[in-house]
Write a protein that holds these residues in place. Sequence first.
Motif, PDB file in Angstrom:
ATOM      1  N   UNK A 198      -3.531  -2.084  11.357  1.00  0.00           N
ATOM      2  CA  UNK A 198      -3.204  -0.702  11.733  1.00  0.00           C
ATOM      3  C   UNK A 198      -2.176  -0.106  10.776  1.00  0.00           C
ATOM      4  N   UNK A 199      -1.195  -0.918  10.407  1.00  0.00           N
ATOM      5  CA  UNK A 199      -0.162  -0.447   9.474  1.00  0.00           C
ATOM      6  C   UNK A 199      -0.766  -0.152   8.104  1.00  0.00           C
ATOM      7  N   UNK A 200      -1.730  -0.977   7.666  1.00  0.00           N
ATOM      8  CA  UNK A 200      -2.388  -0.723   6.378  1.00  0.00           C
ATOM      9  C   UNK A 200      -3.200   0.569   6.442  1.00  0.00           C
ATOM     10  N   UNK A 201      -3.892   0.751   7.548  1.00  0.00           N
ATOM     11  CA  UNK A 201      -4.684   1.974   7.732  1.00  0.00           C
ATOM     12  C   UNK A 201      -3.771   3.200   7.613  1.00  0.00           C
ATOM     13  N   UNK A 202      -2.642   3.154   8.298  1.00  0.00           N
ATOM     14  CA  UNK A 202      -1.690   4.272   8.232  1.00  0.00           C
ATOM     15  C   UNK A 202      -1.121   4.422   6.827  1.00  0.00           C
ATOM     16  N   UNK A 203      -0.882   3.297   6.143  1.00  0.00           N
ATOM     17  CA  UNK A 203      -0.324   3.345   4.793  1.00  0.00           C
ATOM     18  C   UNK A 203      -1.289   3.999   3.810  1.00  0.00           C
ATOM     19  N   UNK A 204      -2.593   3.716   3.956  1.00  0.00           N
ATOM     20  CA  UNK A 204      -3.578   4.345   3.071  1.00  0.00           C
ATOM     21  C   UNK A 204      -3.654   5.848   3.329  1.00  0.00           C
ATOM     22  N   UNK A 244       0.846  -1.207   0.000  1.00  0.00           N
ATOM     23  CA  UNK A 244       0.000   0.000   0.000  1.00  0.00           C
ATOM     24  C   UNK A 244       0.874   1.246   0.000  1.00  0.00           C
ATOM     25  N   UNK A 245       1.908   1.258   0.817  1.00  0.00           N
ATOM     26  CA  UNK A 245       2.815   2.416   0.839  1.00  0.00           C
ATOM     27  C   UNK A 245       3.497   2.618  -0.504  1.00  0.00           C
ATOM     28  N   UNK A 246       3.781   1.516  -1.207  1.00  0.00           N
ATOM     29  CA  UNK A 246       4.516   1.587  -2.476  1.00  0.00           C
ATOM     30  C   UNK A 246       3.587   1.683  -3.698  1.00  0.00           C
ATOM     31  N   UNK A 247       2.326   1.966  -3.463  1.00  0.00           N
ATOM     32  CA  UNK A 247       1.374   2.037  -4.582  1.00  0.00           C
ATOM     33  C   UNK A 247       1.771   3.155  -5.545  1.00  0.00           C
ATOM     34  N   UNK A 248       1.321   3.008  -6.755  1.00  0.00           N
ATOM     35  CA  UNK A 248       1.621   4.000  -7.787  1.00  0.00           C
ATOM     36  C   UNK A 248       0.883   5.302  -7.476  1.00  0.00           C
ATOM     37  N   UNK A 249       1.595   6.377  -7.576  1.00  0.00           N
ATOM     38  CA  UNK A 249       0.982   7.678  -7.303  1.00  0.00           C
ATOM     39  C   UNK A 249       0.258   8.242  -8.522  1.00  0.00           C
ATOM     40  N   UNK A 250       0.568   7.732  -9.719  1.00  0.00           N
ATOM     41  CA  UNK A 250      -0.028   8.285 -10.935  1.00  0.00           C
ATOM     42  C   UNK A 250      -1.379   7.665 -11.293  1.00  0.00           C
ATOM     43  N   UNK A 251      -1.783   6.630 -10.579  1.00  0.00           N
ATOM     44  CA  UNK A 251      -3.065   5.978 -10.869  1.00  0.00           C
ATOM     45  C   UNK A 251      -3.743   5.564  -9.556  1.00  0.00           C
TER      46      UNK A 251
END
Length: 154
Positions: free
Chosen positions: A101-107, A44-51
């Motif tokens: 919790x980590x996923x929540x913060x990552x989103x 989730x943290x490394x998701x693409x920012x352009x899409x």
Amino acid sequence: MLTATINIWLARRKSREEELDRLRTAFSEAFAAHSAYKEMPYAIRRRRSDAPAEERVRLSEALRDIQANLSYHLAWTKIESETVGAAYAELIQELRRTAGLAMHAAWEAPAIETDTAVNIPPTVIDLSALQPLEIAYIEAVRAHLRALTPWWYR
């Protein structure tokens, strides 16, 4: 008569080996499902920012598949062994709490836009609370398989 006895013994031995192999594979697949969920905060943290919309769908679908797999393995481990099932259930409960919790913060964090930001330090995502429960699950599996292994095989 001796040949028949030897053939029966060999067939039972092969059957027992195949059963142990099946169990080893299934228990390792359960751990792999745990590992897939554990990796989601990083994904989730490394998701693409352009899409962002496509990434939200892609990661949500991947998480849905992982959740279904975890549920399957929770039920299977409980059916196979009460001890292993309890260890796995405890691991998954803590996994869902900690990684959730980590996923929540990552989103909530912005998507990564640089290569250097791909390296995520343990101060950002800390899943170390899972390690003792991972060890407990592995030990429970090891004990279960050892109990099923004939004494002459140990």
